[in-house]
Write a protein that holds these residues in place. Structure first.
Motif, PDB file in Angstrom:
ATOM      1  N   ASP A  33       6.667   1.597   5.659  1.00 18.62           N
ATOM      2  CA  ASP A  33       5.430   0.826   5.836  1.00 18.62           C
ATOM      3  C   ASP A  33       4.573   0.966   4.579  1.00 18.62           C
ATOM      4  N   GLY A  34       4.419  -0.120   3.833  1.00 15.64           N
ATOM      5  CA  GLY A  34       3.624  -0.078   2.609  1.00 15.64           C
ATOM      6  C   GLY A  34       4.453   0.299   1.387  1.00 15.64           C
ATOM      7  N   HIS A  58      -2.757  -7.134   7.708  1.00 12.96           N
ATOM      8  CA  HIS A  58      -2.216  -6.738   6.404  1.00 12.96           C
ATOM      9  C   HIS A  58      -3.213  -7.128   5.317  1.00 12.96           C
ATOM     10  N   HIS A  71       0.837  -1.218   0.000  1.00  8.55           N
ATOM     11  CA  HIS A  71       0.000   0.000   0.000  1.00  8.55           C
ATOM     12  C   HIS A  71       0.861   1.253   0.000  1.00  8.55           C
ATOM     13  N   HIS A  74       6.751  -6.645   3.376  1.00 17.59           N
ATOM     14  CA  HIS A  74       6.392  -5.583   4.327  1.00 17.59           C
ATOM     15  C   HIS A  74       7.474  -5.518   5.389  1.00 17.59           C
ATOM     16  N   GLU A 134      -5.088   0.834   3.366  1.00 17.93           N
ATOM     17  CA  GLU A 134      -4.729  -0.313   4.196  1.00 17.93           C
ATOM     18  C   GLU A 134      -4.788   0.072   5.667  1.00 17.93           C
ATOM     19  N   GLU A 135      -4.346   1.297   5.974  1.00 19.93           N
ATOM     20  CA  GLU A 135      -4.117   1.674   7.375  1.00 19.93           C
ATOM     21  C   GLU A 135      -5.379   1.965   8.170  1.00 19.93           C
TER      22      GLU A 135
END
Ligand SMILES: [Zn+2]
Length: 408
Positions: free
Chosen positions: A92-93, A357, A81, A189, A126-127
Motif C-alpha cells: 500500500d503506497g 487516495h 505514498h 496503487h 496519505e493514511e
C-alpha cells in the motif's frame, strides 16, 4: 519495447519493506514517525544513486526529478505514498512510489529526451495518522490553518511529527504548487479489493474516486412496557430502523450498483430488556463515484426512511454529518493508461475506487487518474497484504508507458 528493470524494482520493494518491518511480515511506518523518516532517507539515497534530483517540499513530500532540457517545461507527476497505517502491509503506497521511481530510472537510462520534467513523488501522511492526504492537500493549496487546528490524529501528534521532520505549519501552508506548471498526475496503487483477482485481470483503470455522504437518522416512537403493551399498539423505533437497514441494502444493490451503503452505528434508547425502544439513532453512510447518483441515492434512502417511519408511527429527523465530494478522473489520463496496457498486451477493466487516495486531491488541480494492481484476497491495511511479482512488474511497465504517452 521499453521495460522497467524488474529485479531492481523488486529489490527496492524488499528493501523498503525492511524499514518499519513487523514480526507478522508487514510494516509500521505511520506518517512522520521515526520509521517513516527512515523510509524517506532510504528513498533519498535511491534517488541520488540513480542520478536523479532529490527534492523535498514544505509539506515533507519527497520527490525524484528527471528534468527536461527546457527549464520552463511543465512537470508530469507520478507517485503515491511511503507512510503506512500501524501494522499495515508492504504494498500500500510503496508499490506506486517505487514503480514511479523505477519508471524515471528506466527513462533516464534509455536516454529519452522528453518535453516535460518527470517527477516521482511520495506524499506525506496519505493514511491519516496526522491529517490524511496531508501532502497532496498542501501541494494542491487546499490546507487551511483551521484544518490544521483540529487534525484527526490530534494536535500534539501533528506538531511532534512536524518537529521530527523539520517541518512547520507555515511550511505546510506554503507548499502549494502552481497548477499551470503541472502536466498531469498518475498513481499506481494496489486494489485493496478482489474485483481484479476474481476476474483474472492484470489492471484496473480507475474512472472515479467515490464521494462519501454520512447522515444521522433518528427514529422516534414511544418507550413503553415491553410486557404489557400490545404489539399492535407499540411505536418501536428499532422496528423502523431494522426495516430501514434491510431495505436500504436491497435498494442500493438493485438500483445503485456499484454504489454501497453502510449502517455503522445504532443507538437504541432507553436500552433495556424490558423497555420498547423509544428512540434510535442510526449512522448511515453511502458511497458512489457520481455526485448525481449520490443525490439520487440520498433522495431515495431518505424517502425510504420516511416511509418506514410512517409505517411504524415514528417521527424521523435527518442530520447530515459529513460529505466528501466524488472525484471523476481525467479521460485523457484514463485513455493513456488503457493505451499503455494495450501496448503491453495486458488485460484491464474500468472501475471506481471506494477508498480515498491522493489522486482525488490532485484531480482538482491537474488532469489525474490512477490504476489498480491486483491484491491477493483483497487484503489491505493488513500485514498479509500481497501482490505477486509479475503483477508489480506489469503495473510498473504500464506506468512507464503511460508517462511516455502523456509526455507526448
Ligand atoms: Zn495507499
Amino acid at each position: 519495447m521499453l521495460h522497467v528493470n524488474a529485479p531492481r524494482l523488486l529489490a527496492d520493494l524488499a528493501a523498503l519493506a525492511r524499514i518499519g518491518a513487523t514480526p507478522e511480515g508487514g510494516v509500521s511506518r505511520p506518517a512522520l514517525s521515526p520509521a517513516d523518516l527512515e523510509g524517506r532517507a532510504w528513498f533519498r539515497r535511491q534517488v541520488e544513486a540513480a542520478g536523479l534530483t532529490f527534492h523535498q517540499d514544505g509539506a515533507g513530500n519527497v520527490s525524484a526529478i528527471l528534468p527536461a532540457a527546457d527549464p520552463v517545461a511543465r512537470t508530469l507527476l507520478c507517485g503515491s505514498h511511503l507512510d503506512s497505517v500501524p501494522d499495515g502491509g508492504r504494498f500500500d503506497g510503496a508499490l506506486g512510489t517505487l514503480a514511479a521511481l523505477e519508471a524515471l530510472r528506466t527513462i533516464r537510462e534509455a536516454g529519452l529526451a522528453l518535453p516535460v520534467h518527470l517527477e516521482a513523488i511520495a506524499f506525506t501522511d496519505e493514511e491519516g495518522e496526522l491529517v490524511g492526504l496531508l501532502g497532496s492537500q498542501a501541494l494542491a493549496g487546499q490546507l487551511t490553518q483551521a484544518g490544521l487546528d483540529h487534525p484527526r490524529g490530534g494536535r500534539d501528534k501533528l506538531l511532534a511529527g512536524l518537529a521530527r521532520a523539520g517541518l512547520s505549519e507555515a511550511s505546510l501552508l506554503a507548499a502549494r504548487r502552481d497548477p499551470a506548471a503541472l502536466r498531469a498526475f498518475v498513481e499506481l496503487h494496489i486494489e485493496q479489493g478482489t474485483r481484479l483477482i476474481d476476474a483474472g485481470l492484470d489492471l484496473g483503470v480507475v474512472t472515479a474516486i467515490v464521494g462519501i455522504r454520512s447522515v444521522w437518522l433518528t427514529f422516534t416512537g414511544q418507550a413503553a412496557h415491553a410486557g404489557t403493551t400490545p404489539l399492535t399498539r407499540r411505536k418501536d423505533a428499532l422496528w423502523g430502523a431494522a426495516e430501514f437497514i434491510g431495505r436500504a441494502r436491497d435498494m442500493v444493490a438493485a438500483q445503485f450498483d456499484p454504489g454501497v451503503v453502510n449502517c455503522g452505528i445504532l443507538h437504541a434508547e432507553p436500552g433495556a430488556f424490558n423497555i420498547v425502544p423509544g428512540r434510535v439513532r442510526l449512522a448511515l453512510e453511502f458511497r458512489h463515484g457520481s455526485e448525481a447518483t449520490l443525490d439520487a441515492m440520498q433522495t431515495d434512502l431518505l424517502a425510504l426512511a420516511a416511509e418506514v417511519a410512517a409505517r411504524f408511527s415514528l417521527s424521523l429527523a435527518v442530520e447530515e454529518a459529513s460529505r466528501a465530494i466524488a472525484a471523476p478522473l481525467d479521460s485523457g489520463v484514463i485513455a493513456a493508461l488503457e493505451a499503455a496496457a494495450g501496448r503491453l498486451g495486458l488485460s484491464h477493466t474500468r472501475l471506481m475506487s471506494f477508498a480515498g487516495h491522493d489522486t482525488q486531491v490532485m484531480s482538482r488541480i491537474t488532469p489525474a487518474a490512477m490504476a489498480f494492481v491486483p491484491s491477493v484476497g483483497g487484503l489491505s491495511h493488513n500485514p498479509a497484504e500481497f501482490t505477486p511479482d509479475e503483477a508489480v512488474i506489469h503495473a510498473a511497465d504500464v506506468l512507464l508507458h503511460t508517462l511516455l504517452i502523456l509526455a507526448g
